[in-house]
Design an enzyme around this catalytic site. Structure first.
Site, short mmCIF file in Angstrom:
data_model
loop_
_atom_site.label_atom_id
_atom_site.label_comp_id
_atom_site.label_asym_id
_atom_site.label_seq_id
_atom_site.Cartn_x
_atom_site.Cartn_y
_atom_site.Cartn_z
N ASN A 169 -34.55 -57.22 49.41
CA ASN A 169 -35.35 -56.20 50.11
C ASN A 169 -35.88 -55.15 49.14
OD1 ASN A 169 -34.86 -57.50 52.50
ND2 ASN A 169 -33.28 -56.09 53.22
N TYR A 190 -25.42 -78.62 47.89
CA TYR A 190 -25.94 -77.31 48.30
C TYR A 190 -26.34 -76.43 47.12
CZ TYR A 190 -25.85 -72.40 49.30
OH TYR A 190 -26.19 -71.08 49.32
N GLY A 191 -27.45 -75.73 47.26
CA GLY A 191 -27.95 -74.67 46.38
C GLY A 191 -27.19 -74.34 45.12
N LYS A 210 -30.62 -56.65 47.84
CA LYS A 210 -31.29 -56.87 46.55
C LYS A 210 -32.72 -57.38 46.73
CE LYS A 210 -29.32 -59.55 43.20
NZ LYS A 210 -28.67 -60.30 44.24
N ALA A 224 -25.61 -59.34 50.19
CA ALA A 224 -25.70 -58.62 51.47
C ALA A 224 -25.82 -57.11 51.29
CB ALA A 224 -24.51 -58.95 52.37
N CYS A 225 -26.33 -56.69 50.13
CA CYS A 225 -26.53 -55.26 49.90
C CYS A 225 -28.00 -54.91 49.65
CB CYS A 225 -25.67 -54.78 48.72
SG CYS A 225 -23.91 -54.81 49.08
#
Length: 607
Positions: free
Chosen positions: A278, A221-222, A276, A273-274
């Site tokens: 966006n 995974y990533g 970034k 989830a803050c």
């Protein structure tokens, strides 16, 4: 045991870099692959590997009319995210890893890894993946080579880094590179059938800071497997930055042009989830303002000859969280994903496209979920995994700045820190100096529980948004930031701001609309940088005056605006009382300057 000479492809090294060739031979003898391939990053190689992955069942080609040259992958359900509890910083001394990292004695870890990697690539191809973090030829960039037995990793590294022949050429015959070894830990015995997503229940993501090495085992995974990303660009690079006097940070880079045509570059660190990505792809609601993207996740910053701090985005792609990304929240991200994208653990539509929660207001009537099951809107589980990802070239972003590949980097005017705070923290606060700014960065937190009226919820600290990514003792990291500021020309240092888009009313309603409206806060910051926006001194720092924050056309309640632009003394006294517990985690290595900042805050609040 097969000797190196017997492994096809090993001797076909397209380089005269003796240390690289010797290291590749050593890893091949340890892991015993069926063959070795040196990756050149070409389109032909990409096409060949995607065809192979389709044949293996790892990838599904999406509908070319809807999503050209794009693919879908579903991971093993046990291999869906970074594994922080299996991530180690193996510094020579435990105290150099510090209290926020997992540490194991490097000698002990090497014995463990030797046992795990012995024969771990049997029956598989070993790929040698040279890559450059940052624009090719930039003095801020750095090189690495990942050895992996996962073709999925190879195609992802082609998107996320400058990978292949150009990076190898840059390396020359004796250039520095970070060696990164990755194995799925799933050897294939002769004649055995493979699975679509090989991995191992045992996982180790290990970093050796002194020798600049990365070893990753058991995950495809990533962030665990694309070793240029968090492992190199943050954990190892933060150590390199400490030793060499620069900064490797978990920050977006945004280019802002004011209506007067003045350009400013802003870096911002927010925990996951803050918002970034966006903010990195912001569409300003303020007329005349233009925002462009330089990077959405990581910034490497060095001082230029003119004394200013210059940043590059070390990545070449975006590895973004899909759920929650939609036309309403981030239209530029949606436009970026038109094609050439690998989607992992999202849902599939019946017509060969992809879907995830938040992409559209209404879900399709039928989907295939990320576990391959039929899904309808009545299903009880989400169709996409909450950490489902897209991997896409950054150059496809409609707002990508022309400077995003400039080898000089871009000069940073302001640095923003922020978490997800329902209480206490105002919309925007300017630090009067670098030291106060470092103090702000060191106390960043998100509230993990709802707060009662007039109180603070439970805080999860994430200083500088680097908690999972700092490759050494975080107290020393704070000291490094302070030292960087002390050595610099104070007049040319970026100004530091503490922002919070997530304040809530006691009833739980967001006070600030966020998203494109955040351009109003950025406009005030630019006004401060240019010396024409008013601010008011508070015990915390400088806040906008009511008139200085552009609110024309904004539907916001006066009382809400007051709450956003006020330092509540009683609440901040509670907030200040919580800081020592956080600081004491770091013991006597915490810089005295930060304790002094805390004491000064307490005294201003009492004043």
């Amino acid at each position: 045991m097969t000797t190196a000479a017997q492994i096809p492809g090993l001797e076909a090294a397209p380089t005269k870099h003796a240390r690289l060739v010797a290291w590749v031979r050593e890893i091949a003898e340890l892991t015993q692959p069926e063959r070795v391939e040196w990756c050149d990053g070409s389109e032909a190689e990409f096409d060949r590997l995607t065809s192979l992955l389709i044949e293996k069942g790892t990838l599904v080609r999406l509908n070319d009319e809807k999503r050209p040259n794009s693919f879908y992958a579903a991971s093993d359900p046990s291999d869906v995210a970074r594994v922080e509890d299996r991530t180690y910083i193996c510094s020579e001394k435990a105290e150099d890893a510090g209290p926020t990292n997992n540490w194991m004695d490097p000698a002990e870890m090497r014995v463990k890894l030797q046992g795990l990697f012995e024969g771990s690539m049997r029956g598989r191809t070993m790929y040698v993946v040279p890559f450059c973090m940052g624009p090719l030829g930039s003095h801020i960039s750095a090189l690495g080579v990942e050895i992996t037995d996962s073709p999925y990793v190879v195609i992802s590294m082609r998107t996320m880094t400058r990978m292949g022949a150009p990076a190898l050429e840059q390396l020359g015959e004796d250039g520095f590179f970070v060696p990164a070894v990755h194995s799925l830990g799933a050897p294939l015995e002769s004649g055995a059938a493979d699975v679509p997503w090989p991995c191992n229940t045992t996982k180790y993501i290990t970093h050796f800071p002194e020798t600049r090495e990365i070893w990753s085992y058991g995950s495809g995974y990533g962030g665990n497997a694309l070793l240029g990303k968090k492992c190199y660009a943050l954990r190892i690079a933060s150590v390199m930055a400490r030793d060499e006097g620069w900064l490797a940070e978990h920050m977006l880079i945004l280019k802002l042009t004011s209506p007067a045509g003045k350009v400013h570059y802003i870096a911002a660190a927010f925990p996951s989830a803050c918002g970034k990505t966006n903010l990195a792809m912001l569409i300003p609601t303020l007329p005349g303002w233009k925002a462009e993207t330089v990077g959405d996740d990581i910034a490497w910053m060095r001082f230029g000859e003119d004394g200013r701090l210059y940043a590059v985005n070390p990545e070449a792609g975006f590895f973004g969280v899909a759920p929650g990304t939609g036309e309403q929240t981030n239209p530029n991200a949606i436009k970026t994903l038109w094609g050439n994208t690998v989607f992992t653990n999202v849902a599939r539509t019946d017509d060969g496209d992809v879907w995830w929660e938040g992409l559209t207001k209404q879900a399709p009537g039928h989907l295939t979920d990320w576990k391959g099951r039929d899904w309808t809107p009545e299903s009880t589980e989400p169709a996409a995994h909450p950490n489902a990802r897209f991997t896409v070239p950054a150059g496809q972003c409609p707002t990508i700045a022309s400077e995003w590949q400039d080898p000089k980097g871009v000069p940073i005017s302001a640095i923003l820190f922020g978490g997800r705070r329902a209480t206490a923290v105002p919309l925007v606060t300017e630090a009067p100096d670098w030291r106060r700014g470092v103090f702000f960065g060191s106390i960043v937190a998100s509230e993990t529980t709802a707060a009662q009226a007039g109180a603070i919820g439970k805080l999860r600290r994430d200083p500088f948004a680097m908690l999972p990514f700092c490759g050494y003792n975080m107290a020393d990291y704070f000291a490094h930031w302070l030292e960087v500021g002390q050595k610099a020309d104070q007049a040319k240092l970026p100004r530091i701001y503490y922002v919070n888009w997530f304040r809530k009313s006691p009833e739980g309603k967001f006070l600030w609309p966020g998203f494109g409206e955040n351009s109003r806060v950025l406009a005030w910051i630019v006004g401060r940088l240019e010396g024409h926006a008013d601010g008011v001194e508070t015990p915390l720092g400088v806040l906008p005056t009511r008139d200085a924050l552009p609110t024309d056309g904004l539907q916001i309640d006066e009382a809400d605006l007051d709450a956003l632009l006020t330092v509540d003394i009683d609440v901040w006294k509670q907030e200040a009382e919580l800081i020592p517990e956080h600081y004491q985690t770091f013991g006597d290595r915490l810089p005295a300057a930060l304790w002094a900042e805390h004491e000064a805050l307490v005294s201003r609040l009492d004043g």
